[in-house]
Motif scaffolding. Sequence first.
Motif, PDB file in Angstrom:
ATOM      1  N   PRO A  43      50.391   5.688  60.576  1.00 22.80           N
ATOM      2  CA  PRO A  43      48.920   5.626  61.292  1.00 22.80           C
ATOM      3  C   PRO A  43      47.676   5.799  60.417  1.00 22.80           C
ATOM      4  CG  PRO A  43      50.491   7.034  62.706  1.00 22.80           C
ATOM      5  CD  PRO A  43      51.107   6.542  61.196  1.00 22.80           C
ATOM      6  N   ILE A  44      46.703   5.167  60.653  1.00 20.69           N
ATOM      7  CA  ILE A  44      45.749   5.270  59.733  1.00 20.69           C
ATOM      8  C   ILE A  44      44.394   6.086  60.394  1.00 20.69           C
ATOM      9  CG2 ILE A  44      43.875   3.968  58.310  1.00 20.69           C
ATOM     10  CD1 ILE A  44      45.923   2.116  57.759  1.00 20.69           C
ATOM     11  N   ASP A  45      43.843   7.205  60.075  1.00 21.36           N
ATOM     12  CA  ASP A  45      42.652   7.711  60.614  1.00 21.36           C
ATOM     13  C   ASP A  45      41.505   7.126  60.015  1.00 21.36           C
ATOM     14  OD1 ASP A  45      44.242   9.200  62.479  1.00 21.36           O
ATOM     15  OD2 ASP A  45      44.362  10.793  61.135  1.00 21.36           O
ATOM     16  N   VAL A  46      40.603   6.829  60.687  1.00 20.19           N
ATOM     17  CA  VAL A  46      39.238   5.981  60.157  1.00 20.19           C
ATOM     18  C   VAL A  46      38.095   7.258  60.502  1.00 20.19           C
ATOM     19  CG1 VAL A  46      37.503   4.446  60.257  1.00 20.19           C
ATOM     20  CG2 VAL A  46      40.084   3.946  60.688  1.00 20.19           C
ATOM     21  N   ILE A  47      37.422   7.551  59.540  1.00 14.93           N
ATOM     22  CA  ILE A  47      36.195   8.451  59.387  1.00 14.93           C
ATOM     23  C   ILE A  47      35.016   7.668  59.002  1.00 14.93           C
ATOM     24  CG2 ILE A  47      35.032  10.539  58.788  1.00 14.93           C
ATOM     25  CD1 ILE A  47      37.651  11.794  58.373  1.00 14.93           C
ATOM     26  N   ASP A  48      34.008   7.567  59.648  1.00 12.20           N
ATOM     27  CA  ASP A  48      32.999   6.718  59.382  1.00 12.20           C
ATOM     28  C   ASP A  48      31.832   7.387  58.176  1.00 12.20           C
ATOM     29  OD1 ASP A  48      33.637   4.355  60.408  1.00 12.20           O
ATOM     30  OD2 ASP A  48      32.353   4.935  62.300  1.00 12.20           O
ATOM     31  N   PHE A  49      31.581   6.930  57.120  1.00 18.54           N
ATOM     32  CA  PHE A  49      30.850   7.610  56.110  1.00 18.54           C
ATOM     33  C   PHE A  49      29.717   6.564  55.824  1.00 18.54           C
ATOM     34  CE2 PHE A  49      34.726   9.808  54.968  1.00 18.54           C
ATOM     35  CZ  PHE A  49      34.313  11.016  55.301  1.00 18.54           C
ATOM     36  N   ASP A  50      28.402   6.880  55.659  1.00 19.84           N
ATOM     37  CA  ASP A  50      27.411   5.956  55.064  1.00 19.84           C
ATOM     38  C   ASP A  50      27.683   5.764  53.744  1.00 19.84           C
ATOM     39  OD1 ASP A  50      26.075   6.079  57.402  1.00 19.84           O
ATOM     40  OD2 ASP A  50      24.625   7.600  56.978  1.00 19.84           O
ATOM     41  N   ARG A  51      27.245   4.391  53.193  1.00 15.05           N
ATOM     42  CA  ARG A  51      27.536   3.916  51.779  1.00 15.05           C
ATOM     43  C   ARG A  51      26.504   4.454  50.832  1.00 15.05           C
ATOM     44  NH1 ARG A  51      31.950   1.861  49.759  1.00 15.05           N
ATOM     45  NH2 ARG A  51      31.805  -0.125  48.549  1.00 15.05           N
ATOM     46  N   GLY A  52      26.788   5.022  49.763  1.00 15.97           N
ATOM     47  CA  GLY A  52      26.079   5.631  48.681  1.00 15.97           C
ATOM     48  C   GLY A  52      25.224   4.546  48.075  1.00 15.97           C
ATOM     49  N   HIS A  53      24.374   4.667  47.108  1.00 13.87           N
ATOM     50  CA  HIS A  53      23.897   4.045  46.145  1.00 13.87           C
ATOM     51  C   HIS A  53      24.431   3.922  44.804  1.00 13.87           C
ATOM     52  CE1 HIS A  53      20.790   3.274  49.127  1.00 13.87           C
ATOM     53  NE2 HIS A  53      20.669   4.768  49.279  1.00 13.87           N
ATOM     54  N   ARG A  54      24.658   2.694  44.351  1.00  9.67           N
ATOM     55  CA  ARG A  54      24.911   2.807  42.777  1.00  9.67           C
ATOM     56  C   ARG A  54      24.136   3.522  41.593  1.00  9.67           C
ATOM     57  NH1 ARG A  54      28.292  -0.841  40.486  1.00  9.67           N
ATOM     58  NH2 ARG A  54      28.024  -1.204  38.227  1.00  9.67           N
ATOM     59  N   TYR A  55      24.963   4.086  41.099  1.00  8.74           N
ATOM     60  CA  TYR A  55      24.422   5.109  39.832  1.00  8.74           C
ATOM     61  C   TYR A  55      23.571   4.186  38.971  1.00  8.74           C
ATOM     62  CZ  TYR A  55      27.313   8.763  41.811  1.00  8.74           C
ATOM     63  OH  TYR A  55      27.996   9.774  42.327  1.00  8.74           O
ATOM     64  N   ALA A  56      24.195   3.381  38.542  1.00  5.86           N
ATOM     65  CA  ALA A  56      23.474   2.404  37.113  1.00  5.86           C
ATOM     66  C   ALA A  56      23.911   1.102  37.163  1.00  5.86           C
ATOM     67  CB  ALA A  56      23.742   3.464  36.049  1.00  5.86           C
ATOM     68  N   GLY A  57      23.090   0.371  36.627  1.00 10.54           N
ATOM     69  CA  GLY A  57      23.463  -1.150  36.630  1.00 10.54           C
ATOM     70  C   GLY A  57      23.529  -2.023  37.617  1.00 10.54           C
ATOM     71  N   ASN A  58      24.430  -3.267  37.393  1.00  6.99           N
ATOM     72  CA  ASN A  58      24.334  -3.943  38.458  1.00  6.99           C
ATOM     73  C   ASN A  58      25.851  -3.883  38.698  1.00  6.99           C
ATOM     74  OD1 ASN A  58      21.611  -4.677  38.829  1.00  6.99           O
ATOM     75  ND2 ASN A  58      21.799  -5.911  36.913  1.00  6.99           N
ATOM     76  N   SER A  59      26.255  -4.694  40.033  1.00  8.45           N
ATOM     77  CA  SER A  59      27.612  -4.763  40.465  1.00  8.45           C
ATOM     78  C   SER A  59      28.067  -5.843  39.643  1.00  8.45           C
ATOM     79  CB  SER A  59      27.480  -5.032  41.853  1.00  8.45           C
ATOM     80  OG  SER A  59      28.891  -5.395  42.483  1.00  8.45           O
ATOM     81  N   LYS A  60      29.427  -5.678  39.259  1.00  5.97           N
ATOM     82  CA  LYS A  60      30.175  -7.034  38.624  1.00  5.97           C
ATOM     83  C   LYS A  60      30.412  -8.003  39.651  1.00  5.97           C
ATOM     84  CE  LYS A  60      30.022  -4.738  34.857  1.00  5.97           C
ATOM     85  NZ  LYS A  60      29.319  -3.376  35.325  1.00  5.97           N
ATOM     86  N   TYR A  61      30.470  -7.536  41.020  1.00  9.69           N
ATOM     87  CA  TYR A  61      30.872  -8.679  41.991  1.00  9.69           C
ATOM     88  C   TYR A  61      29.816  -9.601  42.474  1.00  9.69           C
ATOM     89  CZ  TYR A  61      34.950  -6.044  43.269  1.00  9.69           C
ATOM     90  OH  TYR A  61      36.311  -5.557  43.240  1.00  9.69           O
TER      91      TYR A  61
END
Length: 336
Positions: A195-213
Amino acid sequence: MNPVCDRLVYVLVSVFEDRESAQQLLRAIDAVQSDWGRIRVLLIDNGSIAEPIGKEDVRALNLGIDVEILTLSIDLGQQRAIAVGLATLAEREDAQVVVVMDGDGEDRPRDIPALANGVLAGTSEITVAGRGRRDDAMTMKALRWAYRKVFSVMTGETLPYGNFSAIGGRALRRIVLMEELWTHFPATLRRVGYPIDVIDFDRGHRYAGNSKYNLVSLTVHALRSFVPFSETVLARVLWACGIVTALSLGTLFVAATMKGLGYTEPGWLTVVAGAVLTIVLQVGAIALITLLIASTGRPWRNVTPTAIAKTFVADQVVVDAIFPPGASKHSRVVTK
């Protein structure tokens, strides 16, 4: 201090050409240990060339946590790098709790205790970080909503989480024997059986640079999430093809009946028959392509991470924690 935090927690992080973000992440994880418990980081450098992270980069941070750097010989992609890291940890007896997280700061280190406490206490074998508040553009939100709907329809499952998760030792040693892990870690968690327990967390901000995606890489990543459920997807596509074919033939039967009763204009049945034939041929082609993809398109088929993970490891070094004079190796460093 919470007694469950006396046990060691491994934190697995994969980074690629992102030294500055990795350093800031390590500082943040070090601060978490100071307030919470024992942490050891396994940092996977996924074949970086321009910005590799080495022993001196970590040593300069003067951390109170041990950091092990596993350098891969080539860029395997994030999901396969995670698979290599998990296979490495599965061989260690003390790896009974593992937290997997991204290295850019969007998975917040301060959420590690809440994520791992259930696994540490034995009340959960897998706990994942659900999708809390995210500062995404409307286009990205719409695409993510559409993906979730399609994923649910095609697989019968939901995937409201990413890589950020905590898994116990039993789940760890089970998942590294699954070939699907090479393709998509979050989706493979659904196939482990616990079984998988899910806890909602807010997304943080990228530390540096730009995403590779970019949009292409995100699309490929989304498509790969279907691979662990390929048999289910195949079955549902074939069912849909069968339903469309039955409806098309039913339409042709109704058209022929109306023609026989004299309710249609000359040539109308021919038009309907041509349209039905076109639909049936297209549906048949879709069914055939789906069958071929499901049977031959799975990457790393029949090769588990435990079997070949070491093949991709080019270097492995450990940067020990900086302890105050007289402190033992097992002391917990508290920074005032």
